[in-house]
Design a protein around this motif. Sequence first.
Motif: not given
Length: 256
Positions: A163-168, A200-220
């Motif tokens: 239910x993590x997707x619905x939790x967002x 779960x994140x992928x399903x949410x992002x692809x179902x909600x294309x207007x949501x903006x996303x920022x990814x940050x990490x020192x090991x990407x």
Amino acid sequence: MNPLLAMLAPAPRANPLASLLGGSAPAAPRPGRDLTAVVHDGEATSDSSTAEGFRIARLPHVDYPGSDYSHLECGSIQLRPIQHEALGAIADAQGGFLPIGVGHGKSLICALAGTVLGAELAIVFTPAGTVSQLRSQVISARLHFNLTCRVIVRSYAMLSQPGGTDMIRRIAGEVSDANLALIFDEGHKVANATAARTKRVARFVHAHPDVRVVVTSGTLLAKSMKDVGHLAEWALRESSPLPRDRETLMAWARCL
């Protein structure tokens, strides 16, 4: 080389590297936030691989040394140059894929990202061990910067639960997709495309294309591109510097 891959502007322009692919470059990608699921099953044809090569070759390289977000400062803390550049890149690309190393102030970037995106709500995901630290950083940011965006910090453990997707969506409440930003601090935590939390994140992002996303990490950039291709796509969509179809992505990963 500047580490801010989010510096790819959302509107690609002609690039002479396209001639190396043979023939004339195709028309520029259609504007908007069109999505091609990297983590979904599917086969790419040779035509799609060629198209991806053209698309990537034509992406512009943009630097942000002159970015100035000092207008956000209202206390004793001042932004570092790399933080100014990161915020400029996020605002310009309307998302961010930020391989920034340890000690460069990623937490403050995460706290301010929603504000420069013009979002109403930013949900920041971080490892369980850093939730308290990041929440303290957000409180400090409210004292020293003009935040116009509400910021909620949650652990990646939430996404690992059924239910993590619905939790967002429940956390977002009445906030529209266009006013919602998802910020992934230590984004390598969702690098495994086969992990339940990533799906779960992928399903949410692809179902909600207007949501903006920022990814940050020192090991990407320490990981194979097959492990971060979907992260770049979530954040930069058609401006991702990595292939957006899985077959092409895997072929590039084998070669590079």
